[in-house]
Design an enzyme around this catalytic site. Structure first.
Site, mmCIF file in Angstrom:
data_model
loop_
_atom_site.group_PDB
_atom_site.id
_atom_site.type_symbol
_atom_site.label_atom_id
_atom_site.label_comp_id
_atom_site.label_asym_id
_atom_site.label_seq_id
_atom_site.Cartn_x
_atom_site.Cartn_y
_atom_site.Cartn_z
ATOM 1 N N ASP A 147 76.351 54.235 69.174
ATOM 2 C CA ASP A 147 76.470 53.534 67.892
ATOM 3 C C ASP A 147 77.621 52.532 67.924
ATOM 4 O OD1 ASP A 147 75.833 52.915 65.279
ATOM 5 O OD2 ASP A 147 76.936 54.593 64.416
ATOM 6 N N HIS A 207 74.408 44.207 71.456
ATOM 7 C CA HIS A 207 73.416 44.985 72.198
ATOM 8 C C HIS A 207 73.474 44.645 73.691
ATOM 9 C CE1 HIS A 207 71.846 46.575 68.532
ATOM 10 N NE2 HIS A 207 71.425 45.420 68.087
ATOM 11 N N LEU A 260 71.418 62.504 89.205
ATOM 12 C CA LEU A 260 71.304 62.500 87.748
ATOM 13 C C LEU A 260 69.901 62.090 87.283
ATOM 14 C CD1 LEU A 260 72.763 62.196 84.832
ATOM 15 C CD2 LEU A 260 72.917 59.788 85.446
#
Length: 237
Positions: free
Chosen positions: A16, A33, A127
């Protein structure tokens, strides 16, 4: 930090603050963004280097469709570009890529980019990075309910509550993933906004005022140090 035995198996992050970061910089929200996408790369690579098995990032929620069309269009193009340009990063770091959420609403080119990267990295063993795209927990649980109602209707009434829980777990978007150990939200808000409500029922929660484009591996490392000091009882003593 070298606390591998105390590291979470599954970290989830609500990314956020991109828009507020851009506003503070006197820039368009889209620039926030774009900067946020760079942080996705940095945090993902760092988690891979620390041998954290699973990282889920809340990239686009079912509620984000309420945003201006221009911003949504930019996010979709940015996501498609990211998935194509970051292939080398996934390959270099042996990272597996996965998506959770209802992607039927996306364009064919974007869906193809998702499928191609998932296929390309399906055998990677470091990962696993999971992007939550057009994801919302209520939507996920509703889709799971409909799936079970269509396939298991006659069986459900004969199951115990625990058996139903296990059946739900096996049919969620996250069916093959462990539950969330550590949930982080950047940007200062203290809520989890319909994100992994089922899977994060016993997650340790962390809220930081740092806006996502300013979030760093050093700050994540500090949060992991705090995580390692917490006692997790899961309802026991």
């Amino acid at each position: 930090m070298n606390l591998n035995n105390a590291l979470p198996q599954h970290i989830a992050i609500i990314m956020d603050g991109n828009g507020r970061w851009a506003k503070q910089q006197g820039k368009k929200r889209t620039q926030g963004h774009k900067e946020g996408a760079k942080v996705v790369r940095e945090i993902t690579q760092w988690c891979a280097s620390q041998k954290i098995p699973f990282l889920t990032l809340y990239a686009f929620s079912t509620e984000n469709w309420k945003r201006p069309k221009m911003e949504i269009d930019y996010l979709m193009k940015l996501l498609e570009k990211y998935l194509k340009e970051e292939r080398a990063t996934y390959i270099k770091n042996n990272i597996r890529f996965r998506v959770i959420g209802d992607i039927d609403a996306f364009s064919t080119p974007l869906k193809n980019a998702i499928f191609e990267l998932e296929h390309l990295t399906q055998n990677h063993t470091n990962l696993t990075q999971i992007l939550a795209l057009n994801y919302g927990s209520h939507n996920e649980i509703a889709r799971t309910f409909l799936k079970l109602a269509n396939s298991q209707a006659q069986r459900l009434s004969k199951l115990t509550a625990q058996e139903v829980i296990e059946l739900i777990n096996a049919n969620l978007d996250t069916a093959t993933l462990p539950n969330v150990d550590m949930l982080i939200r950047t940007g200062g808000e203290k809520r989890i906004s319909n994100f992994l409500l089922w899977q994060a029922s016993y997650a340790e929660l962390f809220f930081t005022p740092t806006l996502w484009p300013d979030f760093t591996a050093n700050e994540l490392d500090s949060l992991l140090s705090e995580f390692s000091q917490r006692q997790r009882r899961f309802g026991g003593l």
